[in-house]
Design a protein around this motif. Structure first.
Motif, PDB file in Angstrom:
ATOM      1  N   ASN A 238      23.559  80.451   8.882  1.00 40.52           N
ATOM      2  CA  ASN A 238      22.266  79.822   9.135  1.00 40.52           C
ATOM      3  C   ASN A 238      22.424  78.356   9.526  1.00 40.52           C
ATOM      4  N   ALA A 239      23.403  77.683   8.941  1.00 41.91           N
ATOM      5  CA  ALA A 239      23.645  76.282   9.310  1.00 41.91           C
ATOM      6  C   ALA A 239      24.074  76.177  10.767  1.00 41.91           C
ATOM      7  N   ILE A 240      24.908  77.112  11.218  1.00 45.83           N
ATOM      8  CA  ILE A 240      25.345  77.097  12.628  1.00 45.83           C
ATOM      9  C   ILE A 240      24.158  77.352  13.554  1.00 45.83           C
ATOM     10  N   LEU A 241      23.303  78.319  13.185  1.00 44.39           N
ATOM     11  CA  LEU A 241      22.134  78.612  14.019  1.00 44.39           C
ATOM     12  C   LEU A 241      21.203  77.413  14.107  1.00 44.39           C
ATOM     13  N   GLN A 242      21.030  76.677  13.026  1.00 45.28           N
ATOM     14  CA  GLN A 242      20.154  75.507  13.046  1.00 45.28           C
ATOM     15  C   GLN A 242      20.781  74.363  13.840  1.00 45.28           C
TER      16      GLN A 242
END
Length: 439
Positions: free
Chosen positions: A271-275
């Motif tokens: 999720n951090a990468i997607l954000q």
């Protein structure tokens, strides 16, 4: 035609009947001996295979709850009222009986107890008999949830008062006869009626089929790509083969919690990468969100996010098994076929489609059968990832929920029987049509 020629002609056109290959006396004795030597092993194997299956069928037609595993039994507690350490002072001994079950009946109840020396019964209960210091009480029956109280009056003499001992120090013994619901002759189809009349069952069945079909196909496709990638020799191929086996050999609880941490909506790496890539503005709850709306060519559909995530986990975890079998079959294909195809100008895609894939159909169909059955019966992956929530509840999770969460063993066994029938029907169709065509 001469007589000799006519005889030869009749012999050729009418051959003598074939003699049956009958066993001699020694061979028959050896065959019987071999049969009796293998009989215990056969019985043990059949018992191991058939007993759990038959027991499941038996429980599925019983109105049995989790609390019914123990048959009804009488329970007794002993109490004293008054001063038993004063000589000549009357006190009471009470036995409180109850039925451990709320439904089943207990009959032929017998309570026995031994009083300490120096205590004399002055007033007896009508159902009890006194022989010396021994008490024996008999009751005909106790209904489900029924309680009973037996009361006796007694006095203590001076010898007992000089060295008092509580009458409760001797534990009373109680016995009774009750029929377990598992061994009774009462049968019912209410369990099947309850699960098949429920709309939830058909929803769970559709989720199970989707999970099984897409999880199986995903594992086969990933295994096929991995085998195609590692079929040709190159530096480091052995290391990659070992790494590809990691999802399959790693403990399921370890990889499941790894996925949960990676896909955590608040602190997960994915999720951090997607954000960071501005693909999403907030964390996505991959295992907790039932569906997300997706716009495809102007049509908005609800994409089953949690179910798709557990399917992806299933395909990732079990593709190494397909990879091993497919790679072994690929390496047994003669290289002359590929060399001839290259001479004819076939592209790598054409070689795969016209040479590799037809040679792999047999192993792919067998792997599909095995993976379909195993995935259909899969419980631990979904239970660890989602617990069956967010639209990921399959039939095996439903067995657990019915049998243990709702304490309805009969309904859980009925769902298990439904699983068995569905898999049996799939196997029959497979061997009747798919396997015959492959052969």
């Amino acid at each position: 035609m001469t007589p000799s020629h006519s005889t030869e002609y009749r012999a050729a056109t009418n051959p003598p009947p074939m003699r049956k290959n009958r066993l001699g006396p020694m061979a028959r004795r050896e065959a019987r001996l071999a049969f009796w030597m293998l009989a215990p092993t056969f019985v043990i194997v059949m018992g191991i295979v058939l007993f759990p299956l038959l027991a499941n069928f038996w429980i599925s037609v019983k109105p049995v709850k989790l609390s019914d595993l123990r048959p009804p039994s009488p329970v007794v507690s002993e109490r004293t009222r008054g001063d038993y350490d004063v000589a000549g002072q009357e006190f009471r001994i009470q036995y409180r009986l109850r039925n451990s079950s709320q439904k089943g009946e207990v009959t032929d109840i017998v309570l026995t107890d031994t009083l300490p020396d120096g205590i004399t019964i002055t007033q007896n209960d009508p159902v009890c008999t006194i022989t010396g210091q021994n008490i024996r009480c008999s009751l005909d029956h106790l209904e489900g949830g029924e309680r009973a109280r037996l009361e006796l009056s007694a006095i203590a003499d001076e010898n007992f008062v000089a060295n008092p001992v509580s009458p409760r120090d001797s534990e009373p013994a109680i016995t009774g006869t009750a029929q377990s619901i598992l061994t009774s002759s009462k049968f019912t189809l209410d369990n099947f009626a309850r699960i098949f009349d429920s709309r939830e069952f058909w929803s769970v069945l559709s989720v199970t089929i989707a999970y099984t079909v897409f999880g199986t196909l995903g594992a086969l496709v990933l295994g096929l790509f991995a085998a195609q990638m590692l079929n040709k020799p190159f530096r480091g191929r052995s290391i990659l083969r070992g790494l590809f086996l990691f999802p399959y050999v790693a403990p399921v609880i370890a990889v499941a919690f790894t996925w949960i941490i990676l896909l955590d909506p608040f602190n997960g790496t994915f999720n951090a990468i997607l954000q960071r890539m501005n693909i999403t503005g907030e964390g996505i709850n991959f295992f907790g969100q039932r569906a997300v709306p997706i716009d495809i060519f102007g049509l908005t559909i609800d994409f089953p996010l949690a179910l798709a995530t557990v399917i992806a986990f299933e395909a990732w975890r079990y593709f190494p098994l397909s990879f091993l079998f497919i790679l072994a079959r690929m390496q047994s294909i003669s290289s002359d076929m590929y060399e001839a195809a290259e001479v004819d100008g076939a592209t790598p895609l054409q070689q795969f489609w016209h040479i590799s894939l037809p040679q792999l159909l047999g192993i792919l169909s067998t792997l599909f059968l095995l993976r379909f059955i195993w995935t259909f019966n899969k419980f631990d992956d979904i239970f660890l990832l989602t617990g069956g929530a967010a639209g990921t509840r399959t039939l095996t999770v439903d067995v657990y929920e019915q049998g243990f969460a709702l304490s309805n063993l009969g309904a859980g066994a009925a769902v298990a029987v439904a699983i068995f029938i569905l898999l049996l029907a799939f196997a029959v169709v497979y061997f009747k049509f798919v396997h015959r065509e492959d052969s």
